[in-house]
Design a protein around this motif. Sequence first.
Motif, PDB file in Angstrom:
ATOM      1  N   LEU A  21       0.715  -1.366  -0.136  1.00  0.00           N
ATOM      2  CA  LEU A  21      -0.135  -0.099  -0.004  1.00  0.00           C
ATOM      3  C   LEU A  21       0.931   1.296   0.065  1.00  0.00           C
ATOM      4  O   LEU A  21       0.168   2.384  -0.123  1.00  0.00           O
ATOM      5  N   HIS A  22       2.109   1.158   0.182  1.00  0.00           N
ATOM      6  CA  HIS A  22       3.057   2.155  -0.092  1.00  0.00           C
ATOM      7  C   HIS A  22       2.551   3.311   0.957  1.00  0.00           C
ATOM      8  O   HIS A  22       2.568   4.406   1.055  1.00  0.00           O
ATOM      9  N   LEU A  23       2.452   2.710   2.648  1.00  0.00           N
ATOM     10  CA  LEU A  23       2.070   3.601   3.616  1.00  0.00           C
ATOM     11  C   LEU A  23       3.344   4.337   3.943  1.00  0.00           C
ATOM     12  O   LEU A  23       4.367   3.995   4.078  1.00  0.00           O
ATOM     13  N   PRO A  24       2.842   5.860   4.310  1.00  0.00           N
ATOM     14  CA  PRO A  24       3.872   6.523   4.799  1.00  0.00           C
ATOM     15  C   PRO A  24       4.073   6.539   6.298  1.00  0.00           C
ATOM     16  O   PRO A  24       4.725   7.394   6.729  1.00  0.00           O
ATOM     17  N   PHE A  25       3.835   5.421   6.894  1.00  0.00           N
ATOM     18  CA  PHE A  25       3.842   5.179   8.458  1.00  0.00           C
ATOM     19  C   PHE A  25       3.868   3.736   8.666  1.00  0.00           C
ATOM     20  O   PHE A  25       3.660   2.996   7.919  1.00  0.00           O
ATOM     21  N   GLU A  26       4.612   3.556   9.882  1.00  0.00           N
ATOM     22  CA  GLU A  26       4.866   2.058  10.346  1.00  0.00           C
ATOM     23  C   GLU A  26       3.541   1.979  10.959  1.00  0.00           C
ATOM     24  O   GLU A  26       2.633   2.389  11.414  1.00  0.00           O
ATOM     25  N   LEU A  27       3.284   0.379  10.724  1.00  0.00           N
ATOM     26  CA  LEU A  27       2.270  -0.259  11.545  1.00  0.00           C
ATOM     27  C   LEU A  27       2.709  -0.809  12.679  1.00  0.00           C
ATOM     28  O   LEU A  27       3.865  -1.684  12.799  1.00  0.00           O
ATOM     29  N   LEU A  28       2.025  -0.699  13.947  1.00  0.00           N
ATOM     30  CA  LEU A  28       2.192  -1.569  15.012  1.00  0.00           C
ATOM     31  C   LEU A  28       1.314  -2.739  15.220  1.00  0.00           C
ATOM     32  O   LEU A  28       0.036  -2.515  14.892  1.00  0.00           O
ATOM     33  N   SER A  29       1.793  -3.817  15.666  1.00  0.00           N
ATOM     34  CA  SER A  29       0.857  -4.829  15.916  1.00  0.00           C
ATOM     35  C   SER A  29       0.276  -5.137  17.363  1.00  0.00           C
ATOM     36  O   SER A  29       1.119  -5.068  18.032  1.00  0.00           O
ATOM     37  N   ASP A  30      -0.954  -5.488  17.299  1.00  0.00           N
ATOM     38  CA  ASP A  30      -1.633  -5.716  18.576  1.00  0.00           C
ATOM     39  C   ASP A  30      -2.213  -7.032  18.300  1.00  0.00           C
ATOM     40  O   ASP A  30      -3.392  -7.301  18.631  1.00  0.00           O
ATOM     41  N   ALA A  31      -1.303  -8.035  17.700  1.00  0.00           N
ATOM     42  CA  ALA A  31      -2.200  -9.302  17.240  1.00  0.00           C
ATOM     43  C   ALA A  31      -2.716 -10.005  18.565  1.00  0.00           C
ATOM     44  O   ALA A  31      -3.753 -10.847  18.544  1.00  0.00           O
TER      45      ALA A  31
END
Length: 90
Positions: A21-31
């Motif tokens: 998706l070419h996201l301009p931010f990091e994703l944090l996981s709350d799996a």
Amino acid sequence: MRIFGLSTQDTEYQREAVELLHLPFELLSDADLLFAKEMNLPTFEVEGKIVLKRLTMVINEGQITHYFYPVFPPDRSAQDVVDWLTREGR
């Protein structure tokens, strides 16, 4: 200012999503839903999996100072947050 996304998917899934998706931010996981449960975040179930409803939290020095929920309409949400941040001088 730093921007992060939070989702209930695992880290590998998130890496693929950021690249795809070419996201301009990091994703944090709350799996494990630890943060979601502790903060009583709104969730729903899709195909047997619990996912977070869209919301935006503004966190300043470790404190949630504002939130946007529900996110509607979704296509305006980012601009609504930018407008609020601008008005607040952030």
